[in-house]
Design a protein around this motif. Structure first.
Motif, PDB file in Angstrom:
ATOM      1  N   GLU B 105       0.858  -1.187   0.000  1.00 58.87           N
ATOM      2  CA  GLU B 105       0.000   0.000   0.000  1.00 58.87           C
ATOM      3  C   GLU B 105       0.895   1.238   0.000  1.00 58.87           C
ATOM      4  O   GLU B 105       1.942   1.242   0.662  1.00 58.87           O
ATOM      5  N   VAL B 106       0.455   2.275  -0.708  1.00 60.16           N
ATOM      6  CA  VAL B 106       1.295   3.463  -0.871  1.00 60.16           C
ATOM      7  C   VAL B 106       1.710   4.047   0.494  1.00 60.16           C
ATOM      8  O   VAL B 106       2.879   4.357   0.700  1.00 60.16           O
ATOM      9  N   LYS B 107       0.753   4.141   1.411  1.00 58.47           N
ATOM     10  CA  LYS B 107       1.064   4.767   2.700  1.00 58.47           C
ATOM     11  C   LYS B 107       2.146   3.990   3.458  1.00 58.47           C
ATOM     12  O   LYS B 107       3.086   4.585   3.982  1.00 58.47           O
ATOM     13  N   ASN B 109       4.376   1.984   2.246  1.00 55.08           N
ATOM     14  CA  ASN B 109       5.651   2.076   1.541  1.00 55.08           C
ATOM     15  C   ASN B 109       6.341   3.414   1.803  1.00 55.08           C
ATOM     16  O   ASN B 109       7.542   3.463   2.057  1.00 55.08           O
ATOM     17  N   LEU B 110       5.547   4.494   1.774  1.00 58.82           N
ATOM     18  CA  LEU B 110       6.139   5.812   1.997  1.00 58.82           C
ATOM     19  C   LEU B 110       6.660   5.940   3.432  1.00 58.82           C
ATOM     20  O   LEU B 110       7.739   6.488   3.662  1.00 58.82           O
ATOM     21  N   LYS B 192       9.259  15.937   1.277  1.00 57.66           N
ATOM     22  CA  LYS B 192       8.158  15.721   0.330  1.00 57.66           C
ATOM     23  C   LYS B 192       7.339  14.491   0.736  1.00 57.66           C
ATOM     24  O   LYS B 192       6.111  14.535   0.776  1.00 57.66           O
ATOM     25  N   LEU B 193       8.045  13.402   1.058  1.00 53.95           N
ATOM     26  CA  LEU B 193       7.348  12.168   1.456  1.00 53.95           C
ATOM     27  C   LEU B 193       6.566  12.366   2.754  1.00 53.95           C
ATOM     28  O   LEU B 193       5.442  11.893   2.895  1.00 53.95           O
ATOM     29  N   ILE B 196       3.303  14.120   2.116  1.00 57.91           N
ATOM     30  CA  ILE B 196       2.275  13.216   1.555  1.00 57.91           C
ATOM     31  C   ILE B 196       1.683  12.345   2.667  1.00 57.91           C
ATOM     32  O   ILE B 196       0.472  12.187   2.759  1.00 57.91           O
ATOM     33  N   GLU B 199      -0.599  14.360   4.801  1.00 59.61           N
ATOM     34  CA  GLU B 199      -1.856  14.595   4.065  1.00 59.61           C
ATOM     35  C   GLU B 199      -2.740  13.347   4.090  1.00 59.61           C
ATOM     36  O   GLU B 199      -3.957  13.437   4.143  1.00 59.61           O
ATOM     37  N   MET B 200      -2.118  12.184   4.071  1.00 60.05           N
ATOM     38  CA  MET B 200      -2.878  10.924   4.094  1.00 60.05           C
ATOM     39  C   MET B 200      -3.608  10.742   5.416  1.00 60.05           C
ATOM     40  O   MET B 200      -4.694  10.183   5.464  1.00 60.05           O
ATOM     41  N   ASP B 201      -2.982  11.194   6.506  1.00 60.97           N
ATOM     42  CA  ASP B 201      -3.579  11.046   7.837  1.00 60.97           C
ATOM     43  C   ASP B 201      -4.606  12.126   8.138  1.00 60.97           C
ATOM     44  O   ASP B 201      -5.471  11.947   8.991  1.00 60.97           O
ATOM     45  N   GLU B 202      -4.467  13.245   7.444  1.00 59.95           N
ATOM     46  CA  GLU B 202      -5.320  14.400   7.704  1.00 59.95           C
ATOM     47  C   GLU B 202      -6.738  14.150   7.198  1.00 59.95           C
ATOM     48  O   GLU B 202      -6.919  13.680   6.083  1.00 59.95           O
ATOM     49  N   LYS B 203      -7.718  14.497   8.025  1.00 63.71           N
ATOM     50  CA  LYS B 203      -9.135  14.334   7.596  1.00 63.71           C
ATOM     51  C   LYS B 203      -9.593  15.541   6.791  1.00 63.71           C
ATOM     52  O   LYS B 203      -9.210  16.643   7.075  1.00 63.71           O
TER      53      LYS B 203
END
Lengths: 170, 203
Positions: B105-107, B109-110, B192-193, B196, B199-203
């Motif tokens: 999953e992208v998250k 992996n990042l 940068k990572l 991202i 941002e993924m965790d942010e609602k």
């Protein structure tokens, strides 16, 4: 990998190549960056192909690898294979095309996507490809509730961007 | 324009993609990856190969009396530095090997990449600073013994003070140069990572 493996890989790639094209268009800043990213995604898919176990849909697997590569890839390749398909959505070519309006809308769509953040681009692409929130979660690792909230925000953002772009160009 | 209306346009855009012929794809498969981790792995291989060549030449020089410029001190120093480098290279290789999972999953992996990159940067920073101190002390000792010859005596307080002052200056310069270099090389990418992931965790 043997030639049978290579053949199977190329066959799958042929069926799902469009996913990679779209990601390259969304994340590559120019034709050269798009080519570079395309090449890198193909290589990463090839490297991971032997470990693909059909536990997820092939498109989910491709999306994961392509997006992971797009997010982390930031350098240009020297050993580049020249590809001719990029530039299809170039703005200057849109007017020359017979399907001018169609190309114009497509350019507008890609232009709007370009204004989004890296993550928003990924979410909107999955949405436009008709992926369910469950599949989106499988690709991105973000829970469905958060994805829905983000998607609503992106819809509004896209509406504003396309509106201002349409007003700006006419 | 409504996003749902654009779905159709998006699906239709498949027709605009010109399929790539198999020969071009095969050509791509024969090239090597240009991703940052693949590049770092290649660089590490080059570092190890260079070390092997340099140590090979040194071994040849020590075994050949005409060219031998080494003291007993160097016979101890060379294996120690070689061993230290090999430890550094093996830690780095282990880090690079587990740095990414492109099919995850992208998250995740990042997150994995950020954690590993931060560890690697710490390793670089630590190795860089320690090696400067180590090389400076050894070079100082060799230089002092070399100039004093057979009547070597313990250096005076003034000599020690000058030696330590220059050393401190070198270490400080190296510390800031290292920080700047590592930030230029990896800092922006890590930032940068992290953006991202945030941002993924942010609602």
């Amino acid at each position: 990998m043997d030639s049978t493996g290579e053949k199977a890989f190329l066959e799958i790639l042929g069926k799902h190549e469009r996913i990679i094209h779209k990601i390259c268009h969304a994340y590559g800043s120019d034709a050269s960056a798009k080519q570079d990213l395309f090449q890198e995604i193909i290589l990463q898919l090839w490297k991971s192909f032997s470990s693909f176990r059909n536990e997820s849909k092939i498109s989910t697997w491709i999306y994961r690898i392509a997006l992971n590569t797009a997010f982390t890839h930031h350098r240009r390749s020297k050993s580049k294979v020249t590809l001719s398909f990029f530039g299809v959505f170039d703005e200057d070519k849109a007017e020359e095309n017979e399907e001018g309006a169609y190309q114009e809308n497509l350019t507008l769509l890609y232009g709007a996507i370009a204004k989004l953040s890296e993550l928003e681009k990924a979410i909107v692409m999955l949405y436009l490809d008709d992926k369910s929130y469950e599949e989106m979660q499988e690709v991105l690792g973000i829970n469905q509730g958060t994805l829905r909230v983000k998607m609503n925000r992106i819809k509004e953002k896209m509406r504003d961007i396309t509106k201002s772009k349409q007003h700006g160009t006419r | 324009m409504e996003l749902d209306k654009l779905k159709e346009l998006w699906m239709d855009s498949n027709k605009s993609s010109i399929p790539i012929d198999e020969d071009k794809l095969r050509q791509i498969l024969s090239t090597s990856s240009n991703g940052p981790i693949a590049k770092m792995k290649r660089n590490l291989k080059l570092e190890v190969i260079s070390l092997i060549i340099v140590y090979g030449l040194l071994l040849w020089a020590t075994s050949n009396e005409d060219y031998s410029i080494f003291t007993t001190f160097d016979y101890v120093l060379l294996p120690v530095t070689g061993m230290l480098f090999l430890i550094y290279a093996s830690i780095k290789y282990k880090q690079l090997k587990n740095m990414e999972c492109v099919s995850c999953e992208v998250k995740s992996n990042l997150t994995l990449q950020v954690k590993s990159l931060e560890k690697l940067v710490k390793l670089y920073f630590l190795a860089g600073n320690i090696s400067v101190i180590f090389v400076y002390l050894i070079a100082g000792a060799i230089g002092y013994v070399g100039t004093e010859g057979e009547r070597v005596a313990f250096p005076s307080t003034m000599e020690i003070l000058i030696f330590l002052s220059i050393g401190t200056l070198l270490v400080v310069i190296n510390y800031f140069l290292g920080r700047w270099y590592l930030f230029t090389l990896y800092g922006k990418h890590i930032k940068k990572l992290k953006t991202i992931i945030y941002e993924m965790d942010e609602k």
